[in-house]
Design an enzyme around this catalytic site. Structure first.
Site, short mmCIF file in Angstrom:
data_model
loop_
_atom_site.label_atom_id
_atom_site.label_comp_id
_atom_site.label_asym_id
_atom_site.label_seq_id
_atom_site.Cartn_x
_atom_site.Cartn_y
_atom_site.Cartn_z
N ASN A 25 0.86 -1.19 0.00
CA ASN A 25 0.00 0.00 0.00
C ASN A 25 0.90 1.23 0.00
O ASN A 25 2.11 1.11 0.14
CB ASN A 25 -0.96 -0.01 1.19
CG ASN A 25 -0.22 -0.06 2.51
OD1 ASN A 25 0.51 0.86 2.87
ND2 ASN A 25 -0.38 -1.17 3.23
N GLY A 33 -2.29 -9.85 3.80
CA GLY A 33 -2.11 -10.53 2.52
C GLY A 33 -0.67 -10.85 2.21
O GLY A 33 0.12 -11.25 3.07
N ASP A 35 1.67 -8.85 1.38
CA ASP A 35 2.55 -7.87 2.04
C ASP A 35 2.95 -8.37 3.43
O ASP A 35 4.14 -8.39 3.80
CB ASP A 35 1.77 -6.54 2.14
CG ASP A 35 2.64 -5.34 2.46
OD1 ASP A 35 3.88 -5.49 2.52
OD2 ASP A 35 2.08 -4.23 2.63
N SER A 118 -3.48 -6.46 -6.47
CA SER A 118 -4.80 -5.81 -6.29
C SER A 118 -5.99 -6.75 -6.18
O SER A 118 -7.11 -6.28 -6.00
CB SER A 118 -5.10 -4.79 -7.40
OG SER A 118 -4.40 -3.58 -7.19
N THR A 119 -5.78 -8.07 -6.33
CA THR A 119 -6.95 -8.95 -6.37
C THR A 119 -7.38 -9.48 -5.00
O THR A 119 -8.33 -10.27 -4.92
CB THR A 119 -6.72 -10.15 -7.31
OG1 THR A 119 -5.66 -10.95 -6.78
CG2 THR A 119 -6.38 -9.69 -8.71
N1 AR6 Z 1 1.98 -15.62 -1.96
C1 AR6 Z 1 1.38 -15.33 -3.13
N2 AR6 Z 1 0.19 -14.71 -3.20
C2 AR6 Z 1 -0.41 -14.36 -2.05
C3 AR6 Z 1 0.14 -14.62 -0.79
C4 AR6 Z 1 1.40 -15.29 -0.76
N3 AR6 Z 1 2.02 -15.57 0.39
N4 AR6 Z 1 -0.72 -14.15 0.16
C5 AR6 Z 1 -1.77 -13.62 -0.49
N5 AR6 Z 1 -1.60 -13.75 -1.83
P1 AR6 Z 1 -3.42 -8.86 -1.29
P2 AR6 Z 1 -3.88 -6.37 -2.79
C6 AR6 Z 1 -2.49 -13.32 -2.92
O1 AR6 Z 1 -4.62 -8.63 -0.46
O2 AR6 Z 1 -5.22 -6.83 -3.22
C7 AR6 Z 1 -2.20 -5.52 2.02
O3 AR6 Z 1 -2.69 -5.32 3.30
C8 AR6 Z 1 -3.94 -13.07 -2.63
O4 AR6 Z 1 -4.67 -14.29 -2.62
O5 AR6 Z 1 -2.21 -9.35 -0.64
O6 AR6 Z 1 -2.97 -5.74 -3.80
C9 AR6 Z 1 -1.32 -4.38 1.55
O7 AR6 Z 1 -0.59 -3.80 2.61
C10 AR6 Z 1 -4.33 -12.20 -3.81
O8 AR6 Z 1 -4.60 -13.00 -4.96
O9 AR6 Z 1 -2.98 -7.49 -2.08
C11 AR6 Z 1 -2.30 -3.42 0.98
O10 AR6 Z 1 -2.89 -2.61 1.98
C12 AR6 Z 1 -3.07 -11.42 -4.10
O11 AR6 Z 1 -2.02 -12.06 -3.37
C13 AR6 Z 1 -3.35 -4.31 0.38
O12 AR6 Z 1 -3.28 -5.53 1.11
C14 AR6 Z 1 -3.13 -9.97 -3.66
O13 AR6 Z 1 -3.86 -9.85 -2.45
C15 AR6 Z 1 -3.05 -4.63 -1.07
O14 AR6 Z 1 -4.12 -5.35 -1.62
#
Ligand code: AR6
Length: 172
Positions: A25, A33, A35, A118-119
């Site tokens: 973010n 997630g 991050d 972003s998903t």
């Molecule tokens: N390895 C690979 N993919 C993953 C993992 C992992 N260990 N964990 C989750 N995913 P998101 P965003 C997938 O929410 O939508 C955070 O709080 C997950 O299933 O991680 O870009 C940041 O700090 C999904 O398909 O990122 C921001 O505030 C993808 O990664 C916000 O979330 C992205 O999900 C960013 O949101």
């Protein structure tokens, strides 16, 4: 070209690549997630370095060390929050991929892994995001020969299948 793009189902923090991309973010100070997983696996030194970066605008990318990760670098990019699709979400997401790849090339990265930016928390529809991810990576690789391997790391079977389907479609 297609042999330079692979898709796996798994955890991006375990990828043995030169760089992994973080879906961060704008604060770059951690979150949930992917991050959260990256910060946990890299250790506290990652947050220390991130504090020096003064955040990151949506669509842009910044690079740090990978610390305890197998990856040498982490490229932090900030995807758009989905607000229905009329707020430049597509273009901003495309820029995440382009800017991350450009930064990777500047640092001599040859292998790089992307999550599905972003998903998750940011609610970008999976199919639409995957189409953009695949298109941007293909376009970039067409005009760049220094990147040897781009790995799309999917968290879950459904995302994995969506990437496989999209990679099977002819280039548009
Ligand atoms: N390895 C690979 N993919 C993953 C993992 C992992 N260990 N964990 C989750 N995913 P998101 P965003 C997938 O929410 O939508 C955070 O709080 C997950 O299933 O991680 O870009 C940041 O700090 C999904 O398909 O990122 C921001 O505030 C993808 O990664 C916000 O979330 C992205 O999900 C960013 O949101």
């Amino acid at each position: 070209m297609m042999d330079r793009i692979t898709v796996v189902e798994g955890d991006i923090t375990e990828q043995k690549v030169d760089a992994i991309v973080n879906a961060a973010n704008t604060s770059l100070l951690g979150g949930g997630g992917v991050d959260g997983a990256i910060h946990r696996a890299a250790g506290p030194a990652l947050l220390e370095e991130c504090r020096t970066l003064n955040g990151c605008a949506t669509g842009e990318a910044k690079m740090t060390s990978g610390y305890r990760l197998p990856a040498r670098w982490v490229i932090h990019t900030v995807g758009p929050v989905w607000h229905g699709g009329k707020n430049q979400e597509d273009e901003l997401l495309a820029r995440c991929y382009r800017n991350s790849l450009a930064l990777a090339v500047q640092s001599g990265v040859r292998t790089i892994a992307f999550p599905s930016i972003s998903t998750g928390a940011f609610s970008f529809p999976q199919e639409r995001a995957t189409r953009i991810a695949v298109r941007e990576v293909r376009r970039f690789l067409e005009s760049n020969s220094s990147i040897e391997q781009v790995i799309f790391v999917c968290f879950g079977k459904q995302a994995y299948q969506t990437y496989l389907d999209m990679l099977g479609e002819p280039t548009t």
